[in-house]
Structures are given as structure tokens and as C-alpha cells.
Design a protein around this motif. Structure first.
Motif, mmCIF file in Angstrom:
data_model
loop_
_atom_site.group_PDB
_atom_site.id
_atom_site.type_symbol
_atom_site.label_atom_id
_atom_site.label_comp_id
_atom_site.label_asym_id
_atom_site.label_seq_id
_atom_site.Cartn_x
_atom_site.Cartn_y
_atom_site.Cartn_z
ATOM 1 N N ARG A 163 0.830 -1.208 0.000
ATOM 2 C CA ARG A 163 0.000 0.000 0.000
ATOM 3 C C ARG A 163 0.862 1.255 0.000
ATOM 4 O O ARG A 163 0.616 2.202 -0.751
ATOM 5 N N LYS A 164 1.894 1.264 0.826
ATOM 6 C CA LYS A 164 2.784 2.432 0.881
ATOM 7 C C LYS A 164 3.518 2.622 -0.439
ATOM 8 O O LYS A 164 3.702 3.749 -0.908
ATOM 9 N N THR A 165 3.958 1.495 -1.059
ATOM 10 C CA THR A 165 4.668 1.586 -2.342
ATOM 11 C C THR A 165 3.759 2.150 -3.418
ATOM 12 O O THR A 165 4.173 3.017 -4.205
ATOM 13 N N ARG A 166 2.515 1.676 -3.482
ATOM 14 C CA ARG A 166 1.573 2.187 -4.488
ATOM 15 C C ARG A 166 1.339 3.677 -4.313
ATOM 16 O O ARG A 166 1.315 4.439 -5.284
ATOM 17 N N THR A 167 1.171 4.104 -3.068
ATOM 18 C CA THR A 167 0.953 5.526 -2.801
ATOM 19 C C THR A 167 2.154 6.352 -3.241
ATOM 20 O O THR A 167 2.010 7.416 -3.860
ATOM 21 N N LEU A 168 3.357 5.855 -2.957
ATOM 22 C CA LEU A 168 4.580 6.578 -3.320
ATOM 23 C C LEU A 168 4.752 6.631 -4.833
ATOM 24 O O LEU A 168 5.093 7.676 -5.398
ATOM 25 N N VAL A 169 4.515 5.509 -5.517
ATOM 26 C CA VAL A 169 4.650 5.464 -6.981
ATOM 27 C C VAL A 169 3.696 6.449 -7.634
ATOM 28 O O VAL A 169 4.082 7.234 -8.508
ATOM 29 N N ARG A 170 2.423 6.430 -7.197
ATOM 30 C CA ARG A 170 1.445 7.361 -7.773
ATOM 31 C C ARG A 170 1.863 8.813 -7.529
ATOM 32 O O ARG A 170 1.785 9.660 -8.426
ATOM 33 N N GLY A 171 2.308 9.077 -6.322
ATOM 34 C CA GLY A 171 2.707 10.443 -5.986
ATOM 35 C C GLY A 171 3.851 10.937 -6.848
ATOM 36 O O GLY A 171 3.828 12.071 -7.345
ATOM 37 N N ILE A 172 4.866 10.097 -7.061
ATOM 38 C CA ILE A 172 6.027 10.510 -7.855
ATOM 39 C C ILE A 172 5.638 10.736 -9.306
ATOM 40 O O ILE A 172 6.024 11.731 -9.923
ATOM 41 N N LEU A 173 4.838 9.827 -9.870
ATOM 42 C CA LEU A 173 4.502 9.933 -11.294
ATOM 43 C C LEU A 173 3.460 11.005 -11.581
ATOM 44 O O LEU A 173 3.309 11.424 -12.728
ATOM 45 N N GLU A 174 2.758 11.462 -10.562
ATOM 46 C CA GLU A 174 1.730 12.477 -10.788
ATOM 47 C C GLU A 174 2.168 13.879 -10.390
ATOM 48 O O GLU A 174 1.402 14.833 -10.519
ATOM 49 N N GLN A 175 3.412 14.024 -9.933
ATOM 50 C CA GLN A 175 3.856 15.348 -9.493
ATOM 51 C C GLN A 175 4.712 16.063 -10.532
ATOM 52 O O GLN A 175 5.509 16.928 -10.226
ATOM 53 N N GLY A 176 4.552 15.655 -11.820
ATOM 54 C CA GLY A 176 5.319 16.309 -12.874
ATOM 55 C C GLY A 176 6.772 15.890 -12.824
ATOM 56 O O GLY A 176 7.104 14.779 -12.438
ATOM 57 N N LEU A 177 7.668 16.785 -13.215
ATOM 58 C CA LEU A 177 9.082 16.453 -13.311
ATOM 59 C C LEU A 177 9.873 16.814 -12.057
ATOM 60 O O LEU A 177 11.091 16.712 -12.041
ATOM 61 N N SER A 213 -0.662 0.587 -9.549
ATOM 62 C CA SER A 213 -0.369 1.993 -9.238
ATOM 63 C C SER A 213 -0.613 2.880 -10.445
ATOM 64 O O SER A 213 -1.164 3.976 -10.332
ATOM 65 N N VAL A 214 -0.163 2.429 -11.629
ATOM 66 C CA VAL A 214 -0.325 3.200 -12.866
ATOM 67 C C VAL A 214 -0.731 2.231 -13.973
ATOM 68 O O VAL A 214 0.035 1.368 -14.349
#
Length: 656
Positions: A163-177, A213-214
């Protein structure tokens, strides 16, 4: 409960999908009971599903809901008191089975239908402390409980970690560059690096985490993008890493390539004027063309295909590597060859000025493009000249500096024949697709972009004679009953939507417009072509037995086709990614010419041959020329959205 128990007028609890549900029995019909549930719905259930009855609860249809609410409140209170761990400690040393009634009385200090109901449901859902044996329960041993507890803790921790990994992956890929903080991504980066470094044993559990996650990019692309944003991308070209493409050949394959010898020696064929036509940067050249005019207006055309079978023995180290790779993979950042360079780019490649081993398709064409005679034979020819497509186009147009030389004459002659062959196929219903394709090279962080016009005269020329060579090879195999794989396509329906299929039997190929078709024209680059070349060569060598039986042929080529298809998909994704990256750098915030597709749902940028969704357009028909600008571009996701600006100035909408 006993099969003859009378339930009419009683509140009972019955088993439904692993849970106990209360209801009022209103009719008994042998093995069936008619019941009413709390919501007033009447249904029929099997008598043997009833586990408990509450004779102390007197109720009717009118006050059933109130009665069942009171029962539910009592069950909730008892369930809150129940501690299966404590109960297990009380009974586990007795080593015998217990009924739910007995366990309820032991724990709650009294026997009641409600207490038994609560105990039943808890035990049904328990797999740690008790084992169910029909309707009785046995306490597990302390060793069993401890072992299961450790397993459950691992599952729980994995679930929490996922769960923590999915949240982190989504956050990184959705925060632009914006790069993520190192302390946040550090452990994840280490896991992602291990994931990408082992493409053939990628962790399934981690793959599932990335997929959930994505959903719009592959797990490997997500992993690489996160590492790149964290400044920890693995060494090597982006899509080579993502695709897990093997870049090095085995030591045995390299040694075999260095020691390769041609056997047998081939007869030198008089094929004066044999020319190759390729992109300027092509180094693995697998076809050449020569021709001569005939007195009756016809033409003798010879298509020379690199005789790779002379250099790559079946079953050897190179052959095994080529089978695993399936085809050469052309990525913007790198070319990953099917065969070692010493064979692909030297020994087998049709290099100008050298005598080369070839499998020649020799065809006599009439003045109208009919095949009068043909033959296929292995030979050695001297390659007279190497031309680029641009040079060949200049020769065809008569504007080349050396338009009067031998190569120019060859090119002009075969182009005339190509036009006739193409028109014959068109008349037979062939689907002749003409598209521009982006060609992208990435080096040192720089993106070089240009469009290839696949309908240029020289590219049509080469394509037409490869079709001719493939057609003649298929016809030869069919007439001589040589086991090969044909490519067939039925003539019904939308040809553009039908993928040709593989067959052991010759059938019509509607998309090509010919009655026999196979693919043998690129044996340096495609493993399937090399395999079929071996089949033909064996038949031409004094009737030798074919190296592959039909069943083996299907198995080998199915594996090769899957590998080739994976490579093509990787090429497509890489090409779109780098095209969108180029647009991101070069084409934002300015008007761009485009062509409407799908009645305004999408459009293609004219100068980049890339498609995107179209937004804000009025009712514009397909093929209308318009102006757009980029509204959104996301290279990682392959997403491109275009905003409609208006019709192309000076051109009426809907007209070209």
C-alpha cells in the motif's frame, strides 16, 4: 439440526455465503422452508441450511424487523466480548473436537442460541486457532498457531508495504518532473533498480504493485521513470533497459561469428549493375536488385537476398541467440541486432564493391508486368553500387548528378517495372498504405527528428521488388511442396483491421493482392526469414531433406513471431515517447498544421506524423486541414492532446 425439526413460526438462522442470517419461517414444504427476512422479502431455502432456531423469540410478520434488530444488538454485544485467543488457551490442551454450543457455554458461561450463533460465525471466519471438521471444531497445536501467526504477519506487512509503495509510486509519477526527496524514494529506488536489472526474473508481486499503481504505462516504464526523476536511472539506453533487451551475445556466439566460414562455395553469377538502396545509416544490407531490358519490351529482374544461411549454421550458438531475439530491434537510442555485427554488417551484408553470397529470385516480366518465367538459386554476385533513397529518387527523377551512369539506368528501369507490378496488385484489390513515418535518433541527450516518406519512388521500388521476391518464393515452395510458412489474409471484411495469419498451406493474401505470399526478404534482421531461407536452400541443393518438419517449423516460427512482436511494440512505444519529447522541446505554444481524423475525434500533426486527441473543434470532417496547438503532452504515458485553433489559412475546411 435434525432433519425433522419443526420450524414454522420460529426465528431461525441459516447459512448464506459463509454468514449466518436471521429470518422468520412462514411455511414448511418438505426439504424446503419459506422464510421472511428483515426487509420483508420472502424466499425459499433448503431446510439443511438452518443451523440455529430461537424458540424464545416470539414474533410475527408485523414486528419481525423490530425483533431481528434486538437480536442483532445482542449478537453485536456478545461478539465484542468474544476473544478466540483466550478460548483457545482454555481448550487447546484437551485435544478433542468441540461443538459451537459447548464453546459458547465455556466462554460466555451460559448456553443460548444467540451465543452459539456468535460463536459459529467467529469460528467460520477463523483460520488461526481452530480447524473446522464439519460442524465441530478442533483447537490447533501451539506450534501450528505460531507458524500461522508468523505467516499472517508476513502477509500483513507485505500488504502494508504494498500500500505504501503504491501511494509513493502514484505520488512521484503524478507530481510532474519535480524530483522526489532522496530520503523518500531511497528504498524504493533500490527495489526498482533490482527489478530492471533482472528482466527475465522480474518479481511478479512487484509487477502487480506497479500495474495497480499506474495502469496506462508498463511496469518497467514506470520503474525507469521514477528512477530517472530520482537521478538514479540505470546505465544504458532508456528503452533497452525498459524492454530488457539483451545487448551482448554469448561468448560462444561471438566466437562462432568470428570463425564463420562459407560452405559450400557459390558460383559467381553475372549480375552486372546489382545495386542496393537503403537509408544512409543502414549497415546490415540484405537485398540488392539488378535488371536488363529484353527485346520484346519485357525485362529480366533479379532480386538478390543475402544468403545468411551460409553463415549461420542451424542449431549453433548464433542460431540460438537469433531465435531468442526474433528480430533486430531498432530504437531511437540504439540498434540491437539479431546477429553479431561481424555477420550482420560484414560477412552476410551486401556491401558494394564485394562479391557476396545471395539467394537470387530471377524473374522474366512481360511489358505489362506479368511473370513469364522464374527461377530461384543460390549464387555469388558482385555488388556494383550502394545508393541511398535520396540518390535513387534523384535518378528516377533524372536530376541526379550521375544520372547517366549504370546505377541510374538500373534504378530507372526497375522503377518502371515496379509501377506495373504495383498497379497489377492494386487492380487485384491490394491494400496499398502510404504513410509518413517519424525517424528519430537520440544521442548524447540530443533528439534528431525527420520524416520518412514511405511513398517516395525509391521506397516504393524497393518495397515492390521485395513483394515480388516473397511471392515467387511462396509460389516455388507451393509448386514443389516445400514445407514453409505462408502469410495469408482472407478477402472479406475490412482489410485494414485484419492481421495476416500464418499457415502451412498457401492461400490468397488479399492485403498484398497475390495468391501466394511468404516473408524471406530480410534474413539478416528477421529470424523467421532465415528459417524459411534454409528450407528453400535445402530444396535447391539436390533435393536435400528440409531442415525443419512442418510441426517443428510452426513451433520455431511461433516463438520467433512472439519475440518479433514484442520488439515491434517496444519500437512503437519508444518512437512515440521520443517524438512527444521532441514536441515538448520544440513545438509548444505555437500553431501547428494538422489533419482531422475520425470525424474530429483526433488529428495528426502534418510535420511530425503523430496523432493525438482533438479538443474544441466544431463539426469538422475527416481529412480537413486545420491549425492546432498542443494542449497537453505526456511522453511517459504516450498522451497527446491538441486544441483546435481554426482552419488552415487559405484552405476551406473540409477541402485539401
Amino acid at each position: 439440526m435434525a432433519a425433522n425439526t419443526k420450524y414454522l413460526g420460529d426465528v431461525v438462522e441459516y447459512l448464506d455465503e459463509g454468514r449466518l442470517r436471521p429470518a422468520l419461517v412462514v411455511r414448511e414444504q418438505g426439504a424446503q422452508l419459506a422464510i421472511i427476512e428483515a426487509g420483508g422479502r420472502e424466499r425459499t431455502i433448503a431446510r439443511d441450511l438452518v443451523l440455529l432456531r430461537h424458540p424464545e423469540l416470539k414474533t410475527s410478520r408485523e414486528n419481525l424487523a423490530e425483533t431481528l434488530t434486538l437480536l442483532g444488538d445482542e449478537r453485536t454485544r456478545l461478539a465484542a466480548e468474544l476473544d478466540l485467543n483466550l478460548l483457545w488457551e482454555i481448550v487447546h490442551e484437551q485435544g478433542r473436537n468441540f461443538s459451537a454450543d459447548e464453546l459458547a457455554e465455556l466462554f460466555f458461561g451460559r448456553r443460548s442460541a444467540t451465543a452459539t450463533s456468535v460463536m459459529f460465525e467467529a469460528l467460520f471466519n477463523d483460520s488461526l486457532y481452530f480447524v473446522r471438521r464439519h460442524m465441530e471444531f478442533l483447537a490447533r497445536s501451539p506450534e501450528q498457531v505460531e507458524r500461522l501467526r508468523v505467516q499472517y504477519d508476513k502477509v500483513r506487512l507485505r500488504s502494508e508495504s504494498s500500500r505504501k509503495t503504491r501511494t509513493l509510486v502514484r505520488g512521484i509519477l503524478e507530481q510532474g518532473l519535480r524530483p522526489p526527496p532522496p530520503e523518500e524514494v531511497g528504498p524504493l529506488a533500490a527495489e526498482l533498480t533490482r527489478y530492471l536489472e533482472n528482466p527475465f526474473t522480474r518479481n511478479r508481486e512487484f509487477t502487480a504493485i506497479l500495474e495497480s499503481s499506474v495502469s496506462d504505462i508498463t511496469p518497467a516504464e514506470a520503474a525507469y521513470e521514477i528512477l530517472e526523476r530520482a537521478g538514479a536511472a540505470p546505465p544504458g539506453p532508456r528503452f533497452v533497459v525498459i524492454g530488457g533487451v539483451r545487448t551482448e551475445f554469448s561468448e560462444a556466439a561471438q566466437l562462432e561469428a568470428q570463425r564463420v566460414a562459407t560452405s559450400p562455395e557459390r558460383r559467381l553469377e553475372d549480375a552486372e549493375g546489382a545495386v542496393t538502396i537503403d537509408d544512409e545509416d543502414t549497415v546490415e544490407i540484405d537485398d540488392a536488385i539488378s535488371c536488363e531490358p529484353l527485346a520484346d519490351g519485357g525485362m529480366r529482374v533479379r532480386v538478390h537476398i543475402a544468403l545468411v544461411a551460409d553463415f549461420v549454421p542451424k542449431g549453433g550458438p548464433m542460431d540460438k541467440e537469433a531465435a531468442a531475439r526474433g528480430a533486430t530491434v531498432y530504437l531511437p537510442e540504439a540498434t540491437i541486432r539479431m546477429l553479431p555485427d561481424s555477420v550482420a554488417c560484414n560477412a552476410a551484408s551486401l556491401i558494394a564493391g564485394h562479391q557476396k553470397h545471395v539467394l537470387t529470385t530471377d524473374v522474366l516480366l512481360s511489358g505489362t508486368g506479368e511473370i513469364l518465367e522464374y527461377s530461384i538459386y543460390p549464387a555469388k554476385v558482385r555488388i556494383s553500387a550502394r545508393l541511398s533513397y535520396d540518390q535513387a529518387d534523384a535518378f528516377i527523377a533524372g536530376t541526379g548528378i550521375e544520372a547517366s551512369n549504370g546505377a541510374a539506368g538500373t534504378v530507372r528501369l526497375v522503377y518502371e517495372a515496379a509501377i506495373k507490378l504495383r498497379e497489377k496488385r492494386r487492380a487485384s484489390g491490394a491494400l496499398l498504405v502510404q504513410r509518413r513515418e517519424p525517424k528519430i535518433k537520440v544521442s548524447g541527450g540530443e533528439i534528431e527528428f525527420r520524416l520518412l516518406d514511405t511513398s517516395s519512388p525509391s521506397r516504393e521500388l524497393v518495397a515492390e521488388f521485395m513483394v515480388l521476391s516473397n511471392h515467387v518464393a511462396a509460389r516455388f515452395a507451393a509448386e514443389n511442396r516445400i514445407p514453409i510458412i505462408y502469410r495469408v489474409q482472407p478477402g472479406s471484411g475490412d482489410l485494414a483491421m485484419q492481421r495476416p495469419r500464418l499457415s502451412l498451406y498457401p492461400e490468397y493474401h488479399a492485403g498484398i493482392g497475390l495468391d501466394y505470399y511468404t516473408q524471406v526478404s530480410s534474413p539478416i534482421r528477421r529470424y523467421m526469414d532465415l528459417v524459411l531461407q534454409r528450407q528453400l536452400l535445402a530444396a535447391l541443393s539436390n533435393g536435400s531433406s528440409p531442415p525443419y518438419e512442418a510441426e517443428e517449423l510452426l513451433a520455431v516460427l511461433a516463438t520467433a513471431e512472439n519475440a518479433e512482436a514484442e520488439g515491434k511494440e517496444l519500437e512503437r512505444r519508444a518512437r512515440r515517447y521520443w517524438t512527444l519529447r521532441y514536441l515538448e522541446l520544440q513545438a509548444l505554444n505555437r500553431p501547428l498544421k494538422a489533419t482531422v481524423l475520425r470525424d474530429g475525434a483526433s488529428a495528426e500533426l502534418d510535420d511530425y506524423a503523430v496523432r493525438g486527441s482533438l479538443h474544441g473543434a466544431p463539426n469538422v470532417p475527416s481529412r480537413a486541414p486545420i491549425l492546432v496547438q498542443i494542449a497537453r503532452v505526456e511522453p511517459v504515458r504516450g498522451a497527446l492532446a491538441l486544441e483546435y485553433l481554426g482552419p488552415t489559412p487559405g484552405i476551406a475546411e473540409g477541402a485539401r
